[in-house]
Design an enzyme around this catalytic site. Structure first.
Site, PDB file in Angstrom:
ATOM      1  N   CYS A 139      62.105  33.491  66.670  1.00 54.44           N
ATOM      2  CA  CYS A 139      60.728  33.020  66.468  1.00 54.44           C
ATOM      3  C   CYS A 139      59.778  33.710  67.444  1.00 54.44           C
ATOM      4  O   CYS A 139      59.735  33.364  68.628  1.00 54.44           O
ATOM      5  CB  CYS A 139      60.669  31.501  66.654  1.00 54.44           C
ATOM      6  SG  CYS A 139      59.012  30.818  66.546  1.00 54.44           S
ATOM      7  N   CYS A 142      57.085  31.505  68.939  1.00 49.34           N
ATOM      8  CA  CYS A 142      57.570  30.666  70.029  1.00 49.34           C
ATOM      9  C   CYS A 142      57.730  31.463  71.321  1.00 49.34           C
ATOM     10  O   CYS A 142      57.344  31.009  72.399  1.00 49.34           O
ATOM     11  CB  CYS A 142      58.941  30.068  69.684  1.00 49.34           C
ATOM     12  SG  CYS A 142      59.017  29.290  68.067  1.00 49.34           S
ATOM     13  N   ASP A 143      58.350  32.629  71.228  1.00 40.77           N
ATOM     14  CA  ASP A 143      58.841  33.300  72.427  1.00 40.77           C
ATOM     15  C   ASP A 143      58.183  34.638  72.745  1.00 40.77           C
ATOM     16  O   ASP A 143      58.423  35.202  73.810  1.00 40.77           O
ATOM     17  CB  ASP A 143      60.365  33.510  72.302  1.00 40.77           C
ATOM     18  CG  ASP A 143      61.110  32.194  72.134  1.00 40.77           C
ATOM     19  OD1 ASP A 143      60.691  31.210  72.783  1.00 40.77           O
ATOM     20  OD2 ASP A 143      62.079  32.134  71.371  1.00 40.77           O
TER      21      ASP A 143
END
Lengths: 317, 317
Positions: A139, A142-143
């Site tokens: 993701c 997300c990261d």
């Protein structure tokens, strides 16, 4: 033996105790509904695998996915929603009600909120599991921000892989796009942008064979299918974008799905079956995140409460 | 003087610093977008007026709306989104860009996320402001559960008022429905349920004239428009459901609205204008809560980031 199984009645049965299911349970139980959550594995869903979440609104410092989920779980318990660690094997209609069969019991509920989630397809190579959450990510939203000025690789050749590679150039100084074929599946406009982006280097005809490192990722061992040669590529992070698989096997025969197997819902998060809702990563949606999952769950529970109220005359006592 | 105003460029300009705007800012700024939030009043939106929030997922104990919003605000600041305490007076298109005029400056942004919120219509009677958050509520989903076994009144005669009166019977032992006319505007099926519910008593032709109490509400002073008499009604809580007003005045000339003035958005939270998004209480939606607002904001920011990327060739440098 079948006769021995009890039929226990709930207002709402939630399938899956990830963020969507827990969010639904808070709103359902607090809204006065007799609520049960069924979970076959562990409470919390995919997010508990994430070491550092810094974008769930309300947590000013980065925290683990586990930490967030534990807090939401306690909140669910405060409102007396039951969490049953039982695997659901079938869901079937019975008039307006829904019958939920688990490995231990049979339950009847007025409504179901299906929150079984989805999971990213894995590379299934040595090192992947070890470095998940410590360099291997599924993701970029997300990261990605964790890789400012660093070197990352993306695996895949579809729209998502190429789009996320471009997105990652916002942070990373270099993005390798590793693809097993000699052309991308992504639509042309997206391909063009990637090919023109001088931070992106495409590594064609190659697969990741192993992920190496110590506390963090250091190298990828690549195999070139054309030259049949191995090579080593130094990276700080690896983003795997080779598909996301919805856990739809309990509903695929009855519920309308999109072409990728995600559940279709309306604005109330209701499926094509009245009183049958879905929320979280399992549904067709724009952004799969904890915050959108709990929000979906809240909306589904709110809708379920209203639906039960509207049909109160029609349920057997 | 006009020439002295600067044009400062952002990727995304967020109008309104409530939960939707703050949620959008987290995702926009963390996604690498140059982000500004404009706020004319105070950061946090309507929820800061709420003394006790127990259903925002992640806070296991009840906390004030202010507490939640302060945490989200710090998170926004961590990602370097700017918060400007300036009132926006106009938003207009300029090619693909949007020009935002405030009382102090002129700004240009590639995208706008409009999060101006909505507010409940007030009774405008003595005691209302004093007891707001301490007995006077505009949201049964938020506060209904606080009235287990107690006596509440609902003001209004439309669908929302009658539906929420029925919902409140889940918790309260008695629900008065106070309506200024001698028939309800709510659709028939809903009316029937209310009329049959023996916990609900309808007080016709009456308006609340004053709210009395000490630390909490004790009495309502009612005025009957037919008999022209005053009376006193002992209650523990008052739910006001006489309409919700969207803050749409900056966009109503250009953006598609529903019949009640709420902004229409697609699944990306985009309005009818490309690159112009909306999120939170201002949009047409099923459930207006902090969790759905931050989720909307996150989705809008994610969509804005993708839209800017897709149109990167077309913006002037």
């Amino acid at each position: 033996m079948e006769a021995e199984k009890k039929q226990i009645r709930y207002d709402v049965a939630i399938i899956g105790a990830g963020p969507a299911g827990l969010g639904a349970a808070i709103y359902a139980a607090r809204g006065g509904l007799k609520t049960v959550i069924f979970e076959k594995g562990f409470v919390g869903g995919q997010i508990v695998l994430t070491a550092e979440v810094e974008n769930y609104p309300g947590f000013e410092e980065p925290v683990s996915g586990y930490h967030i989920v534990e807090k939401i779980k306690k909140q669910v318990q405060r409102f007396n929603a039951e969490i049953k660690m039982e695997e659901v094997s079938a869901i079937s209609p019975e008039g307006l009600c829904k019958i939920i069969e688990t490995d231990e019991n049979t339950y009847r509920a007025k409504t179901v909120i299906y929150c079984a989630g989805a999971y990213p397809r894995k590379l299934a190579v040595p090192g992947e599991q070890k470095f998940t959450g410590r360099g291997v990510s599924y993701c970029a939203t997300c990261d990605g921000a964790l890789y400012k000025g660093r070197i990352v690789a993306v695996v895949g050749g579809g729209d998502s892989a190429v789009e996320e590679a471009i997105f990652l150039t916002t942070f990373a100084k270099k993005v390798y796009l590793i693809h097993r074929r000699d052309d991308l599946r992504a639509v042309h406009a997206i391909q063009d942008k990637a090919l023109k982006n001088n931070k992106i280097e495409i590594i064609w005809n190659s697969v990741v064979q192993e992920i190496e490192g110590d506390n963090a990722i250091r190298n990828l061992i690549l195999y070139n299918k054309k030259t049949e040669q191995n090579s080593s590529l130094a990276v700080d992070g690896l983003f795997v974008y080779i598909g996301i698989i919805p856990n739809n096997y309990l509903v695929e025969s009855r519920i309308d799905l999109d072409e990728n197997g995600f559940v279709l819902t309306d604005d109330n998060r209701q499926t094509n079956i009245p009183g049958f809702y879905a929320a979280g990563d399992i549904i067709k949606k724009v952004l799969r995140q904890v915050v959108t999952a709990v929000s979906d769950g809240a909306t589904a529970a709110f809708s379920a409460e209203k639906w039960i109220r509207d049909h109160s005359d029609q349920f057997p006592e």
